[in-house]
Design a protein around this motif. Structure first.
Motif, PDB file in Angstrom:
ATOM      1  N   GLN A 168       0.859  -1.187   0.000  1.00  0.00           N
ATOM      2  CA  GLN A 168       0.000   0.000   0.000  1.00  0.00           C
ATOM      3  C   GLN A 168       0.893   1.234   0.000  1.00  0.00           C
ATOM      4  O   GLN A 168       0.570   2.248  -0.611  1.00  0.00           O
ATOM      5  CB  GLN A 168      -0.872   0.028   1.251  1.00  0.00           C
ATOM      6  CG  GLN A 168      -1.915  -1.047   1.326  1.00  0.00           C
ATOM      7  CD  GLN A 168      -2.980  -0.671   2.335  1.00  0.00           C
ATOM      8  OE1 GLN A 168      -3.778   0.226   2.055  1.00  0.00           O
ATOM      9  NE2 GLN A 168      -2.989  -1.323   3.469  1.00  0.00           N
ATOM     10  N   HIS A 169       2.005   1.118   0.729  1.00  0.00           N
ATOM     11  CA  HIS A 169       3.033   2.167   0.739  1.00  0.00           C
ATOM     12  C   HIS A 169       4.146   1.730  -0.220  1.00  0.00           C
ATOM     13  O   HIS A 169       4.923   0.824   0.099  1.00  0.00           O
ATOM     14  CB  HIS A 169       3.571   2.356   2.158  1.00  0.00           C
ATOM     15  CG  HIS A 169       2.520   2.839   3.114  1.00  0.00           C
ATOM     16  ND1 HIS A 169       2.458   2.454   4.421  1.00  0.00           N
ATOM     17  CD2 HIS A 169       1.469   3.672   2.909  1.00  0.00           C
ATOM     18  CE1 HIS A 169       1.411   3.050   4.998  1.00  0.00           C
ATOM     19  NE2 HIS A 169       0.799   3.782   4.098  1.00  0.00           N
ATOM     20  N   PRO A 170       4.226   2.356  -1.377  1.00  0.00           N
ATOM     21  CA  PRO A 170       5.060   1.823  -2.464  1.00  0.00           C
ATOM     22  C   PRO A 170       6.552   1.819  -2.179  1.00  0.00           C
ATOM     23  O   PRO A 170       7.273   0.966  -2.696  1.00  0.00           O
ATOM     24  CB  PRO A 170       4.725   2.744  -3.639  1.00  0.00           C
ATOM     25  CG  PRO A 170       4.178   3.995  -3.027  1.00  0.00           C
ATOM     26  CD  PRO A 170       3.472   3.563  -1.777  1.00  0.00           C
ATOM     27  N   GLY A 171       7.035   2.757  -1.351  1.00  0.00           N
ATOM     28  CA  GLY A 171       8.466   2.804  -1.045  1.00  0.00           C
ATOM     29  C   GLY A 171       8.892   1.687  -0.110  1.00  0.00           C
ATOM     30  O   GLY A 171      10.091   1.492   0.103  1.00  0.00           O
ATOM     31  N   GLU A 172       7.915   0.939   0.441  1.00  0.00           N
ATOM     32  CA  GLU A 172       8.247  -0.170   1.329  1.00  0.00           C
ATOM     33  C   GLU A 172       8.373  -1.447   0.490  1.00  0.00           C
ATOM     34  O   GLU A 172       7.545  -2.353   0.535  1.00  0.00           O
ATOM     35  CB  GLU A 172       7.168  -0.274   2.418  1.00  0.00           C
ATOM     36  CG  GLU A 172       7.175   0.978   3.299  1.00  0.00           C
ATOM     37  CD  GLU A 172       5.912   1.166   4.126  1.00  0.00           C
ATOM     38  OE1 GLU A 172       5.766   2.255   4.720  1.00  0.00           O
ATOM     39  OE2 GLU A 172       5.083   0.248   4.182  1.00  0.00           O
ATOM     40  N   THR A 173       9.445  -1.474  -0.302  1.00  0.00           N
ATOM     41  CA  THR A 173       9.620  -2.546  -1.283  1.00  0.00           C
ATOM     42  C   THR A 173       9.857  -3.902  -0.624  1.00  0.00           C
ATOM     43  O   THR A 173       9.648  -4.947  -1.258  1.00  0.00           O
ATOM     44  CB  THR A 173      10.793  -2.229  -2.232  1.00  0.00           C
ATOM     45  OG1 THR A 173      11.958  -1.948  -1.429  1.00  0.00           O
ATOM     46  CG2 THR A 173      10.491  -1.033  -3.102  1.00  0.00           C
ATOM     47  N   VAL A 261       1.300  -6.232   4.369  1.00  0.00           N
ATOM     48  CA  VAL A 261       2.760  -6.261   4.517  1.00  0.00           C
ATOM     49  C   VAL A 261       3.369  -4.873   4.267  1.00  0.00           C
ATOM     50  O   VAL A 261       3.078  -4.232   3.250  1.00  0.00           O
ATOM     51  CB  VAL A 261       3.393  -7.299   3.572  1.00  0.00           C
ATOM     52  CG1 VAL A 261       4.856  -7.534   3.942  1.00  0.00           C
ATOM     53  CG2 VAL A 261       2.635  -8.608   3.599  1.00  0.00           C
ATOM     54  N   HIS A 262       4.242  -4.443   5.198  1.00  0.00           N
ATOM     55  CA  HIS A 262       4.845  -3.100   5.174  1.00  0.00           C
ATOM     56  C   HIS A 262       6.329  -3.122   5.548  1.00  0.00           C
ATOM     57  O   HIS A 262       6.865  -4.159   5.943  1.00  0.00           O
ATOM     58  CB  HIS A 262       4.133  -2.211   6.203  1.00  0.00           C
ATOM     59  CG  HIS A 262       2.759  -1.796   5.810  1.00  0.00           C
ATOM     60  ND1 HIS A 262       2.466  -0.526   5.379  1.00  0.00           N
ATOM     61  CD2 HIS A 262       1.599  -2.494   5.754  1.00  0.00           C
ATOM     62  CE1 HIS A 262       1.175  -0.447   5.100  1.00  0.00           C
ATOM     63  NE2 HIS A 262       0.619  -1.633   5.312  1.00  0.00           N
ATOM     64  N   GLY A 263       6.944  -1.938   5.459  1.00  0.00           N
ATOM     65  CA  GLY A 263       8.277  -1.717   6.010  1.00  0.00           C
ATOM     66  C   GLY A 263       8.218  -0.547   6.973  1.00  0.00           C
ATOM     67  O   GLY A 263       7.436   0.384   6.773  1.00  0.00           O
ATOM     68  N   ASP A 264       9.036  -0.590   8.024  1.00  0.00           N
ATOM     69  CA  ASP A 264       9.086   0.525   8.979  1.00  0.00           C
ATOM     70  C   ASP A 264      10.441   1.215   8.912  1.00  0.00           C
ATOM     71  O   ASP A 264      11.484   0.568   8.981  1.00  0.00           O
ATOM     72  CB  ASP A 264       8.814   0.044  10.407  1.00  0.00           C
ATOM     73  CG  ASP A 264       8.740   1.218  11.366  1.00  0.00           C
ATOM     74  OD1 ASP A 264       7.627   1.726  11.582  1.00  0.00           O
ATOM     75  OD2 ASP A 264       9.796   1.657  11.863  1.00  0.00           O
TER      76      ASP A 264
HETATM   77 ZN    ZN Z   1       3.688   1.178   5.488  1.00  0.00          ZN
END
Ligand code: ZN
Length: 376
Positions: A168-173, A261-264
């Motif tokens: 959903q957050h594209p920079g969180e590859t 699924v995301h990145g922090d």
């Molecule tokens: Zn995110």
């Protein structure tokens, strides 16, 4: 010697070149279109062979997560296949907050990025390769504002409706590398975890919820600057068609279990976030979530439960986010998985930090945890 050259006019490219001199450059980040978010970068340096590059990304105190730059080393690749780390330092007082990346390049070309990029071309390879596997069907859920498809892969004959969706957050590859690992497991006819899950579940998988932001080199938003993970209570065709078409498909199938699924940016660890603050919270639902978290924690040293987000007070959850919306809407066990941009601080890898390879390994552990959870 001539000055190095810097380019970013390619898939997910993002950098502003303020100046170059010899092997040094002064740079800045471009904001997501129609928004103030900035953090993602991806660019190429040429004329680099045998030189000590010094790349300064300035004005980072106004980035989305200034805490993300502390103890962070930039990702670098000379062949665009292996991504290592380049020694980086952050000075909050230099030029509005500056990350200085130092790198001695062996090749004439070196790529730098916030995390190993996952291109839209690789996305299309992943979708096409998965779609031709035995027992997999493809669904085009809808279209983005830039005219790209929202791709969904489905498989399995079981009753449990499982939704896995990412980026959903594209920079969180990290999230789409995780998806690649998950799909390798689920489409392998020999993999015991994949076999159990296909027998017990109907799996719906959206590897990239935000192709427009991905291609545009955004951190957090779609083509019109909208943060998709704040749209789940009232998605619209005008602002968030991505969420609208995914949520409509979920309404059709129902949801028993989901991972977003995301990145922090700041926290150096992988962790889960749940839905404790929803008004309709059921004891059983919360117990299911905690049981899954405990299984995953036991299965892999690349997951932990000490570092993470605070617990939202009862009744205070925002239903704009997918995890809380799905928990409230379906009474299901939903969760947000976060992976670090930095590294797992309990198990550091000096060469690569957190890497695509570890995203994929964690995905398989998440699926193995799900197979075990379904037995309980
Ligand atoms: Zn995110």
């Amino acid at each position: 010697m001539s000055d190095i050259q810097i380019d970013c006019a390619f898939d997910s490219g993002n950098i502003l070149v303020l100046s170059t001199e010899g092997a040094s450059a002064r740079l800045a980040l471009r904001k997501d279109h129609m928004s103030d978010f900035k953090q993602w970068f991806h660019f190429r340096v040429s004329g680099a062979a045998g030189r000590e590059l010094e790349l300064k990304i300035t004005d980072l105190n106004t980035s989305a997560y200034p805490g993300g730059w502390i103890d962070y080393d930039a990702c670098v690749s000379e062949d665009r296949a292996y991504w290592g780390r380049a020694r980086s330092t952050f000075d909050v007082n230099e030029d509005g907050g500056t990350l200085t990346i130092s790198y001695a390049s062996g090749s004439d070309i070196a790529y730098f990025a916030y995390f190993a990029p996952y291109s839209m071309e690789r996305h299309h390879d992943l979708i096409a390769e998965s779609a031709q596997c035995e027992g997999v069907s493809y669904r085009r859920l809808g279209t983005t504002l830039d005219g790209q498809p929202i791709d969904c892969l489905e498989m399995g004959e079981g009753k449990k409706e499982v939704w896995l969706y990412a980026r959903q957050h594209p920079g969180e590859t990290q999230a789409e590398w995780w998806m690649e690992g998950a799909l390798e497991c689920l489409t392998d006819p020999a993999d015991p975890v994949g076999r159990i899950l296909r027998r017990k579940c109907r799996l719906h998988i959206v590897p990239n919820c935000n192709p427009d932001g991905s291609r545009r080199g955004h951190l957090r938003t779609n083509a019109v600057g909208v943060n998709l993970n704040r749209e789940w209570d009232k998605p619209s065709a005008e602002k968030s068609p991505e969420v609208l078409c995914i949520r409509n498909a979920m309404d059709e199938s129902g949801v028993d279990f989901s991972i977003d699924v995301h990145g922090d940016e700041a926290i150096p660890a992988a962790f889960l976030a749940g839905f404790e603050g929803i008004s309709g919270l059921k004891d059983r639902q919360q117990a299911d979530y905690l049981r899954y978290q405990a299984i995953l924690d036991r299965r892999t040293p690349d997951f932990q439960t000490v570092l993470g987000y605070g617990i939202t007070a009862p009744g205070k959850a925002k239903l704009t986010m997918s995890t809380t919306q799905l928990a409230q809407r379906f009474g299901c066990c939903s969760m947000t998985l976060e992976m670090p941009f930095k590294d797992n601080c309990n198990l550091r890898d000096q060469a690569q930090g957190w890497s695509p390879e570890r995203c994929k390994l964690l995905a398989r552990d998440c699926l193995a945890a799900l197979a075990e959870w379904l037995e309980g």
